[in-house]
Scaffold this motif. Structure first.
Motif, PDB file in Angstrom:
ATOM      1  N   ARG A 248       0.634  -1.502  -0.088  1.00 47.29           N
ATOM      2  CA  ARG A 248       0.022  -0.017   0.045  1.00 47.29           C
ATOM      3  C   ARG A 248       0.846   1.253  -0.128  1.00 47.29           C
ATOM      4  NH1 ARG A 248      -3.737   0.721   4.612  1.00 47.29           N
ATOM      5  NH2 ARG A 248      -2.496  -0.509   5.813  1.00 47.29           N
ATOM      6  N   PRO A 249       1.661   1.458  -1.147  1.00 44.02           N
ATOM      7  CA  PRO A 249       2.769   2.365  -0.956  1.00 44.02           C
ATOM      8  C   PRO A 249       1.858   3.847  -1.075  1.00 44.02           C
ATOM      9  CG  PRO A 249       2.655   1.503  -3.391  1.00 44.02           C
ATOM     10  CD  PRO A 249       1.793   0.521  -2.281  1.00 44.02           C
ATOM     11  N   ALA A 250       0.511   4.000  -1.433  1.00 41.96           N
ATOM     12  CA  ALA A 250      -0.178   5.295  -1.273  1.00 41.96           C
ATOM     13  C   ALA A 250      -0.330   5.530  -0.049  1.00 41.96           C
ATOM     14  CB  ALA A 250      -1.128   5.132  -2.301  1.00 41.96           C
ATOM     15  N   TYR A 251      -0.580   4.766   0.804  1.00 38.77           N
ATOM     16  CA  TYR A 251      -0.671   5.079   2.329  1.00 38.77           C
ATOM     17  C   TYR A 251       0.572   5.336   3.010  1.00 38.77           C
ATOM     18  CZ  TYR A 251      -2.886   4.649   7.228  1.00 38.77           C
ATOM     19  OH  TYR A 251      -3.163   4.756   8.573  1.00 38.77           O
ATOM     20  N   GLU A 257       6.527  -0.236   5.481  1.00 41.32           N
ATOM     21  CA  GLU A 257       5.139  -0.942   5.748  1.00 41.32           C
ATOM     22  C   GLU A 257       5.581  -2.352   6.237  1.00 41.32           C
ATOM     23  OE1 GLU A 257       2.236  -1.814   2.620  1.00 41.32           O
ATOM     24  OE2 GLU A 257       3.004  -3.839   3.152  1.00 41.32           O
ATOM     25  N   THR A 258       6.582  -3.188   5.639  1.00 39.46           N
ATOM     26  CA  THR A 258       6.479  -4.375   5.962  1.00 39.46           C
ATOM     27  C   THR A 258       8.177  -5.000   5.884  1.00 39.46           C
ATOM     28  OG1 THR A 258       4.317  -5.332   5.414  1.00 39.46           O
ATOM     29  CG2 THR A 258       6.071  -6.861   5.620  1.00 39.46           C
ATOM     30  N   LEU A 274       9.691 -10.784  11.376  1.00 41.83           N
ATOM     31  CA  LEU A 274       8.690 -10.034  10.547  1.00 41.83           C
ATOM     32  C   LEU A 274       8.085  -8.657  11.437  1.00 41.83           C
ATOM     33  CD1 LEU A 274       5.880 -10.871   7.863  1.00 41.83           C
ATOM     34  CD2 LEU A 274       5.130  -9.835   9.983  1.00 41.83           C
ATOM     35  N   THR A 275       8.053  -7.593  10.842  1.00 35.71           N
ATOM     36  CA  THR A 275       7.362  -6.424  11.342  1.00 35.71           C
ATOM     37  C   THR A 275       6.606  -5.617  10.299  1.00 35.71           C
ATOM     38  OG1 THR A 275       7.447  -4.700  12.946  1.00 35.71           O
ATOM     39  CG2 THR A 275       9.326  -4.687  11.308  1.00 35.71           C
ATOM     40  N   SER A 276       5.167  -5.426  10.707  1.00 39.32           N
ATOM     41  CA  SER A 276       4.534  -4.749   9.402  1.00 39.32           C
ATOM     42  C   SER A 276       3.462  -3.700  10.143  1.00 39.32           C
ATOM     43  CB  SER A 276       3.801  -5.832   8.850  1.00 39.32           C
ATOM     44  OG  SER A 276       2.994  -5.402   7.708  1.00 39.32           O
ATOM     45  N   HIS A 277       2.817  -2.790   9.179  1.00 34.09           N
ATOM     46  CA  HIS A 277       1.804  -2.076   9.396  1.00 34.09           C
ATOM     47  C   HIS A 277       0.778  -2.428   8.637  1.00 34.09           C
ATOM     48  CE1 HIS A 277       3.867   1.537  11.823  1.00 34.09           C
ATOM     49  NE2 HIS A 277       3.367   0.696  12.782  1.00 34.09           N
ATOM     50  N   ASN A 278       0.725  -3.546   7.934  1.00 33.49           N
ATOM     51  CA  ASN A 278      -0.157  -4.110   7.109  1.00 33.49           C
ATOM     52  C   ASN A 278      -0.919  -5.232   7.304  1.00 33.49           C
ATOM     53  OD1 ASN A 278      -1.601  -3.087   4.609  1.00 33.49           O
ATOM     54  ND2 ASN A 278      -0.217  -4.711   3.389  1.00 33.49           N
TER      55      ASN A 278
END
Ligand code: NAD
Length: 383
Positions: A248-251, A257-258, A274-278
């Motif tokens: 989600r590069p627009a956000y 993100e990940t 692993l770490t992510s906001h998605n």
């Protein structure tokens, strides 16, 4: 001089010698006592956002060795609300400009910095220079150089420094650390550690703004994934290789993100993080020669859960924040171990920087050199 006096004062109290008489001469806020009739330390929260409002302040109603004595806020409207709810006297309320006057305030022993990451170093250093012990939220700062400045300021001013790493006071995590210490399941072979949540809210929030956050998922949740591999194995990594993905590069315009990364350890153990906001992910799995252990969830506030190859783990649940702040107060009052020292925050930031560097260099392996146990509770204080 004032600091020496305060320390010897609390030492006297902790021995219970003349405690009642001394407390009788102190202003009201200082008369708060714990069940052992010892002084409770006064904590001032700096930054009254979500974490202070919903976790730290409520936990401070239950703590045995510290209490909410003051607040520091940039939002005047919050002053009265908090003063009423937590019985905070006007003289213990500060804003970001007059904060340094906290030096003169005998009610405040500890300043807890709960601001956006870019503000951690400034307020931790100002707190140390005001002679207050410091708890700094994660991630410790924007980079390793800032971590060094915080550690130095605390050393120079003779105050204690702890990270807001609540899991080190939490029983499931402590059990994992015991398995490692006692080699309950033999040598660690491989591990998986994940800390991630789906972020879909306000695209202008500070966590998505690199100037305020220093980075995305890795800066926010990454410390949990990194720490899982470190306390899951009992070792600091000797090398790391990392990759970044964005769906989600627009956000996620400005922040990662990940991120996935592979850790090597001197013992031969391997770790995957692993770490992510998605996506939502929250676990630690450690496979050993003679069995395995697993926490799932491994780093949420809601009760953790755990299993091993021998069966389910079961521990009583208490607020992690309550346990964490009481452990830090015990470190100050009774010289108990500092479960999350500043060096632990710096160690994690060294690993974070190596992960970003690996990504920038197209996944090139980065070598890490730590002294054995650097950044562990009671570990050596130089790298
Ligand atoms: P939040 O957005 O809910 O609150 C941030 C606070 O900082 C607000 O009170 C806001 O007014 C204030 N602030 C001051 N200057 C600001 C600025 N320029 N931009 C935005 N806000 C500003 O954030 P939070 O969730 O409370 O997080 C604060 C810190 O606590 C972060 O470092 C975060 O990583 C950490 N945290 C730790 C845990 C944990 O489990 N240890 C959990 C949540 C947050």
């Amino acid at each position: 001089m004032e600091k020496v006096n305060r320390r010897s004062f609390t030492k006297t109290l902790s021995k219970g010698i003349g405690a009642t008489a001394l407390i009788g001469n102190l202003p009201l806020a200082h008369t708060m006592v714990n069940p052992q009739n010892n002084k409770k330390l006064g904590i001032a929260l700096v930054g009254l956002g979500g974490y202070s409002t919903y976790q730290l302040a409520p936990a401070l109603l239950d703590t045995e060795h510290c209490y909410l004595a003051g607040i520091v806020t940039g939002t005047p409207a919050k002053e009265n609300v908090w003063a009423k709810k937590y019985h905070i006297p006007q003289k213990n309320i500060y804003n970001y400009s007059n904060f340094d006057a906290i030096k003169e305030n005998g009610d405040i022993d500890v300043v807890y910095v709960v601001l956006p990451n870019a503000m951690h170093s400034e307020f931790s250093i100002r707190a140390a220079e005001a002679g207050k012990h410091v708890i700094c939220e994660k991630p410790m700062a924007m980079n390793v150089a800032e971590c060094d400045e915080i550690i130095k300021a605390c050393k120079d001013n003779g105050v204690k420094l702890g990270m807001g790493y609540r899991l080190h006071s939490e029983p499931y995590t402590q059990e994992v650390k015991r398995f490692v210490r006692e080699k309950t399941f033999g040598k660690v072979k491989d591990m998986v550690s994940e800390a991630a949540y789906y972020s879909g809210g306000n695209p202008n929030q500070w966590r998505l703004d690199k100037k305020l956050s220093g980075g995305g998922a890795l800066m926010n949740m990454g410390c949990y994934a990194i720490q899982g591999l470190v306390y899951g194995s009992g070792e600091n990594p000797i090398a790391v290789t990392a990759q970044e993905f964005s769906t989600r590069p627009a956000y996620f315009k400005d922040t990662d993100e990940t991120i996935t990364a592979q850790f090597d350890f001197e013992s031969g153990a391997k770790g995957e993080m692993l770490t992510s906001h998605n996506q939502n992910a929250n676990k630690l799995r450690v496979n050993c020669e003679n069995g395995w252990y697993e926490l799932d969830p491994a780093s949420t506030y809601i009760p953790l859960a755990g299993r091993t190859s021998k069966g389910k783990l079961r521990f009583a649940q208490e607020s992690q924040q309550k346990l964490q702040m009481d452990d830090f107060a015990k470190h100050i009052l009774f010289d108990a171990p500092n479960l999350a020292p500043g060096e632990m925050g710096k160690r994690d930031m060294i690993i974070v920087e190596a992960i970003y560097k690996s990504i920038a260099e197209g996944g090139k392996k980065q070598t890490l050199k730590f002294k054995a146990g650097y950044g562990f509770s009671n570990g050596p204080t130089s790298e």
